[in-house]
Design an enzyme around this catalytic site. Structure first.
Site, PDB file in Angstrom:
ATOM      1  N   GLU A  54      -1.299  -7.826  -2.855  1.00 48.42           N
ATOM      2  CA  GLU A  54      -0.050  -8.592  -2.938  1.00 48.42           C
ATOM      3  C   GLU A  54       0.603  -8.732  -1.578  1.00 48.42           C
ATOM      4  OE1 GLU A  54       1.350  -6.694  -7.184  1.00 48.42           O
ATOM      5  OE2 GLU A  54       2.762  -6.847  -5.538  1.00 48.42           O
ATOM      6  N   CYS A  72       6.509  -8.689   3.249  1.00 50.81           N
ATOM      7  CA  CYS A  72       6.094  -7.350   2.843  1.00 50.81           C
ATOM      8  C   CYS A  72       4.581  -7.395   2.689  1.00 50.81           C
ATOM      9  CB  CYS A  72       6.768  -6.979   1.527  1.00 50.81           C
ATOM     10  SG  CYS A  72       6.250  -5.361   0.939  1.00 50.81           S
ATOM     11  N   CYS A  79      -4.355   2.591  -3.788  1.00 50.79           N
ATOM     12  CA  CYS A  79      -3.736   3.606  -2.925  1.00 50.79           C
ATOM     13  C   CYS A  79      -4.189   4.980  -3.397  1.00 50.79           C
ATOM     14  CB  CYS A  79      -2.212   3.516  -3.010  1.00 50.79           C
ATOM     15  SG  CYS A  79      -1.362   4.650  -1.882  1.00 50.79           S
ATOM     16  N   CYS A 127       1.438   8.344  -6.275  1.00 49.17           N
ATOM     17  CA  CYS A 127       2.848   8.473  -6.679  1.00 49.17           C
ATOM     18  C   CYS A 127       2.993   8.048  -8.146  1.00 49.17           C
ATOM     19  CB  CYS A 127       3.745   7.620  -5.788  1.00 49.17           C
ATOM     20  SG  CYS A 127       3.638   8.100  -4.052  1.00 49.17           S
ATOM     21  N   CYS A 161       4.430   4.590  -9.207  1.00 49.18           N
ATOM     22  CA  CYS A 161       3.950   3.431  -8.449  1.00 49.18           C
ATOM     23  C   CYS A 161       2.724   2.816  -9.106  1.00 49.18           C
ATOM     24  CB  CYS A 161       3.618   3.864  -7.023  1.00 49.18           C
ATOM     25  SG  CYS A 161       2.925   2.531  -6.030  1.00 49.18           S
ATOM     26  N   SER A 210       6.367   1.803   6.415  1.00 49.71           N
ATOM     27  CA  SER A 210       6.838   2.743   5.407  1.00 49.71           C
ATOM     28  C   SER A 210       5.703   3.676   5.028  1.00 49.71           C
ATOM     29  CB  SER A 210       7.307   1.963   4.177  1.00 49.71           C
ATOM     30  OG  SER A 210       7.680   2.842   3.144  1.00 49.71           O
ATOM     31  N   SER A 266       9.166   7.744   2.783  1.00 51.67           N
ATOM     32  CA  SER A 266       9.444   7.798   1.348  1.00 51.67           C
ATOM     33  C   SER A 266       9.631   9.261   0.959  1.00 51.67           C
ATOM     34  CB  SER A 266       8.276   7.180   0.575  1.00 51.67           C
ATOM     35  OG  SER A 266       8.227   5.795   0.833  1.00 51.67           O
ATOM     36  N   LEU A 267      10.858   9.624   0.661  1.00 60.22           N
ATOM     37  CA  LEU A 267      11.180  11.035   0.428  1.00 60.22           C
ATOM     38  C   LEU A 267      11.064  11.398  -1.060  1.00 60.22           C
ATOM     39  CD1 LEU A 267      11.789  12.846   2.777  1.00 60.22           C
ATOM     40  CD2 LEU A 267      14.234  12.577   2.334  1.00 60.22           C
ATOM     41  N   HIS A 268      11.908  10.777  -1.870  1.00 60.96           N
ATOM     42  CA  HIS A 268      11.837  10.873  -3.345  1.00 60.96           C
ATOM     43  C   HIS A 268      12.071  12.255  -3.943  1.00 60.96           C
ATOM     44  CE1 HIS A 268      10.360   6.971  -2.546  1.00 60.96           C
ATOM     45  NE2 HIS A 268       9.076   7.204  -2.618  1.00 60.96           N
ATOM     46  N   CYS A 315       5.226  -3.460  -5.500  1.00 64.49           N
ATOM     47  CA  CYS A 315       4.768  -2.210  -6.100  1.00 64.49           C
ATOM     48  C   CYS A 315       3.459  -2.361  -6.848  1.00 64.49           C
ATOM     49  CB  CYS A 315       5.846  -1.651  -7.019  1.00 64.49           C
ATOM     50  SG  CYS A 315       7.417  -1.451  -6.180  1.00 64.49           S
TER      51      CYS A 315
HETATM   52  N1  SAH Z   1       2.809   3.964   0.781  1.00 60.86           N
HETATM   53  C1  SAH Z   1       3.998   3.585   1.473  1.00 60.86           C
HETATM   54  C2  SAH Z   1       4.382   2.128   1.350  1.00 60.86           C
HETATM   55  C3  SAH Z   1       4.225   1.438   0.010  1.00 60.86           C
HETATM   56  S1  SAH Z   1       5.438   1.657  -1.241  1.00 60.86           S
HETATM   57  C4  SAH Z   1       5.140   4.486   1.059  1.00 60.86           C
HETATM   58  O1  SAH Z   1       4.925   5.342   0.217  1.00 60.86           O
HETATM   59  O2  SAH Z   1       6.216   4.381   1.634  1.00 60.86           O
HETATM   60  C5  SAH Z   1       6.970   1.132  -0.608  1.00 60.86           C
HETATM   61  C6  SAH Z   1       8.135   1.833  -1.263  1.00 60.86           C
HETATM   62  O3  SAH Z   1       8.277   1.437  -2.641  1.00 60.86           O
HETATM   63  C7  SAH Z   1       7.985   3.340  -1.273  1.00 60.86           C
HETATM   64  O4  SAH Z   1       9.182   3.961  -0.946  1.00 60.86           O
HETATM   65  C8  SAH Z   1       7.594   3.594  -2.714  1.00 60.86           C
HETATM   66  O5  SAH Z   1       7.845   4.910  -3.077  1.00 60.86           O
HETATM   67  C9  SAH Z   1       8.438   2.571  -3.451  1.00 60.86           C
HETATM   68  N2  SAH Z   1       7.991   2.294  -4.807  1.00 60.86           N
HETATM   69  C10 SAH Z   1       6.747   2.217  -5.295  1.00 60.86           C
HETATM   70  N3  SAH Z   1       6.737   1.966  -6.609  1.00 60.86           N
HETATM   71  C11 SAH Z   1       8.022   1.886  -6.995  1.00 60.86           C
HETATM   72  C12 SAH Z   1       8.677   1.645  -8.256  1.00 60.86           C
HETATM   73  N4  SAH Z   1       8.005   1.443  -9.374  1.00 60.86           N
HETATM   74  N5  SAH Z   1      10.025   1.609  -8.250  1.00 60.86           N
HETATM   75  C13 SAH Z   1      10.714   1.817  -7.112  1.00 60.86           C
HETATM   76  N6  SAH Z   1      10.170   2.050  -5.923  1.00 60.86           N
HETATM   77  C14 SAH Z   1       8.834   2.099  -5.852  1.00 60.86           C
END
Ligand code: SAH
Length: 355
Positions: A97, A110, A117, A121, A124, A202, A225-227, A343
């Site tokens: 995408e 983007c 990947c 996560c 994701c 990112s 990306s902390l989360h 995503c």
């Molecule tokens: N792998 C990289 C970049 C791709 S994702 C990373 O982890 O940063 C880009 C951002 O979108 C990341 O912060 C990821 O955690 C977030 N993301 C992915 N899926 C998501 C979802 N379903 N809802 C909200 N944020 C999401």
């Protein structure tokens, strides 16, 4: 070499040295590599015939031996609100995408760096798929050429990108060499000549790779990306978590080397990391950073993840706590939210359709 166009090597993704080899192999002069680079990257020309400062003979030989694109757009989706997602099929059938977002004077791309990947996560869509493969530097850059074509049909200003975020499918730092090559060509004067300070990479947080990127002499922005606010909560969402302490130390190192501000992304997942206590802990974690920047992203629902988007109220409270602690915080609302389109969800849909 009787090969189908999409099995030919693409010129897109080649640096000047490689273009020189390609040009001379086709009977051209070394200096013409720069002219070719200008057509490919600065002018984003997809037709050999239009490259009029190259001789007809050279153009014909180049066309015979090299492709310009190895991927094609198979779907486009307009969200209204200025966002267009493209589904792009690679030569081997993989789908990635690329997203274009228009917002006043900003036009942001983007882009993806991998098909699938490996980071896994939980929230994701790309993580659910696992890693299919890395994109080549050419495949990363071809996304800009597809966007260029799209923008030519839009007849709007600005007529070219003002910003690039590497936030599409994949973990960019897991595909480090190809990413770096693509970004080098994006930034180079002989390439796209796109300012490094307008590019944000990112990452899920690969500490050694963050340090490596810091040492390349570029001014790219970094988003982490902390989360999660401790390793237990972070690992529950990111099974490949490398450890908060190491990640934050690497982020500091990035700042020290580049003097670029680091942004922290925090996807809020209902009932998992969206409580007030986490907000206070997050403020503590980032307060040591010079001008801490936090982007809160309410989770976009992903089928099969078993996770839920947070309540609006907890998003507001979470943001408020950070704000009161002096943190510079932005909430990416779900509608018009920047990363929503990135995503892997369009790909999931397309693959469902194409089996
Ligand atoms: N792998 C990289 C970049 C791709 S994702 C990373 O982890 O940063 C880009 C951002 O979108 C990341 O912060 C990821 O955690 C977030 N993301 C992915 N899926 C998501 C979802 N379903 N809802 C909200 N944020 C999401």
């Amino acid at each position: 070499m009787p090969a189908m166009a999409d099995t030919l090597t693409s010129l897109v993704g080649m640096d000047l040295t490689e273009l020189q080899a390609a040009v001379t192999a086709c009977g051209g002069k070394p200096f013409q590599a720069k002219q070719l680079a200008q057509w490919l990257y600065a002018k984003r020309e997809l037709n050999f015939d239009a490259m009029t400062n190259l001789s007809k003979d050279l153009r014909a030989k180049l066309a015979e031996n090299f492709a310009l694109l190895t991927s094609r757009v198979i779907a486009g989706e307009e969200s209204g609100e200025g966002t267009t997602k493209l589904g792009i099929r690679l030569h081997d059938g993989m789908v990635i995408e690329t997203v274009l977002m228009r917002e006043d004077e900003r036009v942001t791309a983007c882009i993806s760096t991998q098909a699938g990947c490996a980071m896994g996560c939980r929230f994701c869509a790309s993580g659910q798929l696992g890693l299919k493969r890395h994109l080549t530097a050419g495949e990363i850059l071809e996304q800009f050429l597809h966007l260029s074509e799209l923008m030519r049909t839009q007849d709007a200003t600005p007529d070219w990108l003002t910003n690039v975020v590497v936030m599409g499918m994949g973990e960019p730092l897991h595909n480090f060499d190809n990413l770096l090559k693509a970004l080098t060509i994006l930034n180079a004067e002989w390439g796209f000549h796109f300012g490094a300070r307008r590019v944000t990479v990112s990452t899920v947080g690969l500490p050694q790779r963050i340090r490596d990127l810091a040492e390349q002499g570029f001014q790219f922005n970094l988003a982490i990306s902390l989360h999660g606010v401790d390793d237990a909560s972070r690992s529950a969402l990111i099974p490949t978590n490398a450890g908060l302490e190491k990640i934050l130390a690497a982020a500091k190192y990035y700042f020290e080397q580049t003097r670029r501000e680091v942004t922290f992304e925090y996807t809020l997942v209902g009932g998992k990391n969206d409580d007030a206590e986490s907000a206070h802990k997050l403020a503590d974690l980032v307060k040591d950073f010079p001008r801490a920047n936090v982007n809160l992203i309410p989770m976009n629902p992903v089928e099969g993840s078993g996770l839920e988007t947070p309540a609006t109220e907890s998003v507001n409270t979470f943001a408020e706590i950070l704000r009161n602690a002096g943190v510079n915080v932005h909430v990416r609302r779900r509608r018009g939210r920047r990363v929503q389109a990135a995503c892997g969800q369009l790909r999931l849909k397309l693959e469902a359709v194409s089996g």
